[in-house]
Scaffold this motif. Sequence first.
Motif, PDB file in Angstrom:
ATOM      1  N   GLN A   1       0.847  -1.186   0.000  1.00  0.00           N
ATOM      2  CA  GLN A   1       0.000   0.000   0.000  1.00  0.00           C
ATOM      3  C   GLN A   1       0.884   1.239   0.000  1.00  0.00           C
ATOM      4  N   GLN A   2       0.767   2.028  -1.035  1.00  0.00           N
ATOM      5  CA  GLN A   2       1.624   3.188  -1.223  1.00  0.00           C
ATOM      6  C   GLN A   2       0.806   4.468  -1.023  1.00  0.00           C
ATOM      7  N   LYS A   3       0.837   4.999   0.197  1.00  0.00           N
ATOM      8  CA  LYS A   3       0.062   6.212   0.495  1.00  0.00           C
ATOM      9  C   LYS A   3       0.499   7.389  -0.369  1.00  0.00           C
ATOM     10  N   ALA A   4       1.800   7.531  -0.544  1.00  0.00           N
ATOM     11  CA  ALA A   4       2.308   8.658  -1.325  1.00  0.00           C
ATOM     12  C   ALA A   4       1.870   8.556  -2.777  1.00  0.00           C
ATOM     13  N   LEU A   5       1.874   7.363  -3.334  1.00  0.00           N
ATOM     14  CA  LEU A   5       1.453   7.176  -4.722  1.00  0.00           C
ATOM     15  C   LEU A   5      -0.030   7.489  -4.884  1.00  0.00           C
ATOM     16  N   ASN A   6      -0.834   7.043  -3.942  1.00  0.00           N
ATOM     17  CA  ASN A   6      -2.263   7.361  -3.987  1.00  0.00           C
ATOM     18  C   ASN A   6      -2.482   8.868  -4.017  1.00  0.00           C
ATOM     19  N   ARG A   7      -1.784   9.569  -3.147  1.00  0.00           N
ATOM     20  CA  ARG A   7      -1.955  11.017  -3.063  1.00  0.00           C
ATOM     21  C   ARG A   7      -1.441  11.698  -4.326  1.00  0.00           C
ATOM     22  N   ALA A   8      -0.293  11.239  -4.824  1.00  0.00           N
ATOM     23  CA  ALA A   8       0.292  11.849  -6.011  1.00  0.00           C
ATOM     24  C   ALA A   8      -0.598  11.659  -7.232  1.00  0.00           C
ATOM     25  N   MET A   9      -1.220  10.501  -7.361  1.00  0.00           N
ATOM     26  CA  MET A   9      -2.101  10.261  -8.504  1.00  0.00           C
ATOM     27  C   MET A   9      -3.335  11.147  -8.433  1.00  0.00           C
ATOM     28  N   HIS A  10      -3.821  11.379  -7.224  1.00  0.00           N
ATOM     29  CA  HIS A  10      -4.932  12.315  -7.037  1.00  0.00           C
ATOM     30  C   HIS A  10      -4.511  13.708  -7.491  1.00  0.00           C
ATOM     31  N   LEU A  11      -3.350  14.149  -7.036  1.00  0.00           N
ATOM     32  CA  LEU A  11      -2.828  15.461  -7.430  1.00  0.00           C
ATOM     33  C   LEU A  11      -2.631  15.549  -8.944  1.00  0.00           C
ATOM     34  N   ALA A  12      -2.082  14.494  -9.527  1.00  0.00           N
ATOM     35  CA  ALA A  12      -1.800  14.502 -10.956  1.00  0.00           C
ATOM     36  C   ALA A  12      -3.076  14.635 -11.781  1.00  0.00           C
ATOM     37  N   ARG A  13      -4.138  13.983 -11.338  1.00  0.00           N
ATOM     38  CA  ARG A  13      -5.390  14.031 -12.102  1.00  0.00           C
ATOM     39  C   ARG A  13      -6.023  15.416 -12.033  1.00  0.00           C
ATOM     40  N   ILE A  14      -5.983  16.052 -10.874  1.00  0.00           N
ATOM     41  CA  ILE A  14      -6.639  17.354 -10.761  1.00  0.00           C
ATOM     42  C   ILE A  14      -5.759  18.473 -11.287  1.00  0.00           C
ATOM     43  N   SER A  15      -4.463  18.207 -11.453  1.00  0.00           N
ATOM     44  CA  SER A  15      -3.545  19.245 -11.920  1.00  0.00           C
ATOM     45  C   SER A  15      -2.974  18.962 -13.306  1.00  0.00           C
ATOM     46  N   GLN A  16      -3.301  17.771 -13.850  1.00  0.00           N
ATOM     47  CA  GLN A  16      -2.718  17.352 -15.129  1.00  0.00           C
ATOM     48  C   GLN A  16      -1.193  17.390 -15.062  1.00  0.00           C
ATOM     49  N   ALA A  17      -0.679  16.866 -13.970  1.00  0.00           N
ATOM     50  CA  ALA A  17       0.762  16.863 -13.732  1.00  0.00           C
ATOM     51  C   ALA A  17       1.373  15.522 -14.111  1.00  0.00           C
ATOM     52  N   SER A  18       2.667  15.519 -14.362  1.00  0.00           N
ATOM     53  CA  SER A  18       3.398  14.285 -14.611  1.00  0.00           C
ATOM     54  C   SER A  18       3.927  13.731 -13.292  1.00  0.00           C
ATOM     55  N   ILE A  19       4.181  12.420 -13.277  1.00  0.00           N
ATOM     56  CA  ILE A  19       4.636  11.740 -12.065  1.00  0.00           C
ATOM     57  C   ILE A  19       5.903  10.948 -12.370  1.00  0.00           C
ATOM     58  N   THR A  20       6.879  11.074 -11.483  1.00  0.00           N
ATOM     59  CA  THR A  20       8.052  10.205 -11.512  1.00  0.00           C
ATOM     60  C   THR A  20       8.065   9.387 -10.227  1.00  0.00           C
ATOM     61  N   LEU A  21       8.122   8.071 -10.368  1.00  0.00           N
ATOM     62  CA  LEU A  21       8.198   7.189  -9.209  1.00  0.00           C
ATOM     63  C   LEU A  21       9.666   6.909  -8.914  1.00  0.00           C
ATOM     64  N   LEU A  22      10.062   7.166  -7.678  1.00  0.00           N
ATOM     65  CA  LEU A  22      11.464   6.994  -7.296  1.00  0.00           C
ATOM     66  C   LEU A  22      11.597   5.944  -6.205  1.00  0.00           C
ATOM     67  N   LEU A  23      12.521   5.023  -6.426  1.00  0.00           N
ATOM     68  CA  LEU A  23      12.876   4.056  -5.397  1.00  0.00           C
ATOM     69  C   LEU A  23      14.389   4.082  -5.245  1.00  0.00           C
ATOM     70  N   SER A  24      14.844   4.416  -4.043  1.00  0.00           N
ATOM     71  CA  SER A  24      16.266   4.434  -3.744  1.00  0.00           C
ATOM     72  C   SER A  24      16.618   3.159  -2.994  1.00  0.00           C
ATOM     73  N   ILE A  25      17.585   2.407  -3.513  1.00  0.00           N
ATOM     74  CA  ILE A  25      17.953   1.141  -2.887  1.00  0.00           C
ATOM     75  C   ILE A  25      19.454   1.106  -2.632  1.00  0.00           C
ATOM     76  N   TYR A  26      19.834   0.279  -1.666  1.00  0.00           N
ATOM     77  CA  TYR A  26      21.251   0.103  -1.367  1.00  0.00           C
ATOM     78  C   TYR A  26      21.414  -1.120  -0.481  1.00  0.00           C
ATOM     79  N   ASP A  27      22.419  -1.919  -0.789  1.00  0.00           N
ATOM     80  CA  ASP A  27      22.732  -3.092   0.021  1.00  0.00           C
ATOM     81  C   ASP A  27      24.245  -3.104   0.225  1.00  0.00           C
ATOM     82  N   PHE A  28      24.648  -2.823   1.445  1.00  0.00           N
ATOM     83  CA  PHE A  28      26.075  -2.696   1.730  1.00  0.00           C
ATOM     84  C   PHE A  28      26.826  -3.996   1.443  1.00  0.00           C
ATOM     85  N   SER A  29      26.145  -5.113   1.550  1.00  0.00           N
ATOM     86  CA  SER A  29      26.812  -6.397   1.323  1.00  0.00           C
ATOM     87  C   SER A  29      27.332  -6.517  -0.109  1.00  0.00           C
ATOM     88  N   TYR A  30      26.661  -5.836  -1.054  1.00  0.00           N
ATOM     89  CA  TYR A  30      27.132  -5.870  -2.441  1.00  0.00           C
ATOM     90  C   TYR A  30      28.489  -5.174  -2.570  1.00  0.00           C
TER      91      TYR A  30
END
Length: 309
Positions: free
Chosen positions: A17-46
């Motif tokens: 469940q992605q609360k931020a995505l839900n909110r952003a999609m609501h904003l995008a529809r009422i504002s005709q805005a574009s959306i970039t989904l960002l996921l930052s990952i890191y694993d020190f073991s690598y």
Amino acid sequence: MSCVNNILVVLDADKQQQKALNRAMHLARISQASITLLLSIYDFSYEMTTMLAAEERDAMRDSLINDRKAWIQDLLEDYNTRDLDISMKVVWHHRPYEAIIETALAGEHDIIVKATHPHEGLAHILFTPTDWHLLRKAPCLVLLVKEHQWPEHGKVLAAIHTTGEHEHHDSLNARITEAAQRFANCLHSEVHLVNAYPGAPVTIAAEIPEFDTANYREVIADNHKVALAEHAERFAIPAAQQHVREGLPEQIIPQLAEELDAELVVLGTIGRTGFSAALLGNTAEHVIEQINCDLLAVKPASFESPVKL
């Protein structure tokens, strides 16, 4: 009037469940805005896999990035993305907040949308979470999302600081109020203004018995009411939607937000670094822990993020 044009959404890597995505999609529809989904990952073991050549470590890292992109694609299948302009970005970075800010700068995003979660005990004091870094260092609007819904004909609460001695206070007050009105117009809601002011110091009454505490409080309250009314007049906000209360902002703002059942609190936040940032925080950081609705943080016009590309 459009709320925003270019939205950066910070995904929760371990949640369906992605609360931020839900909110952003609501904003995008009422504002005709574009959306970039960002996921930052890191694993020190690598990074610690010294038995592998650099090319092999890069291949392993790229494989993990591609796996997370596939996860995002699967995630989007549960959403109605029709007519939305959505792109995605998965980055390998050991400091998530820096990855977010660097992406916002590179993509010229005008808002960062991120879900926020409770921080228990002293964790948010001793180990500053990503939320706090964004409030202090992000170069654009930051919307921290909680559980409260965004109903139409709701209330947006803008917290401002009147009777400031410096011009930057007036400028930031204007930016806060303008942002509140943009969002309120998009959400078909009304803007309320709140100004908290300190009461009479207890030490004065103790040290100067003839000091008239009641008169002092009345004069201070009147000064703030006049200043708030002058500010509100510039934005055509009626008297019924102006609130002046005695107390600390971190107490008054959550109290009034609950009374109004506000869907959004808008306030200004200034950058802080070093030891004072770790221990003191600012009003936004105290308020976000206590409200049950979203918080929109607005930076001064002159703010420059300490995180550079």
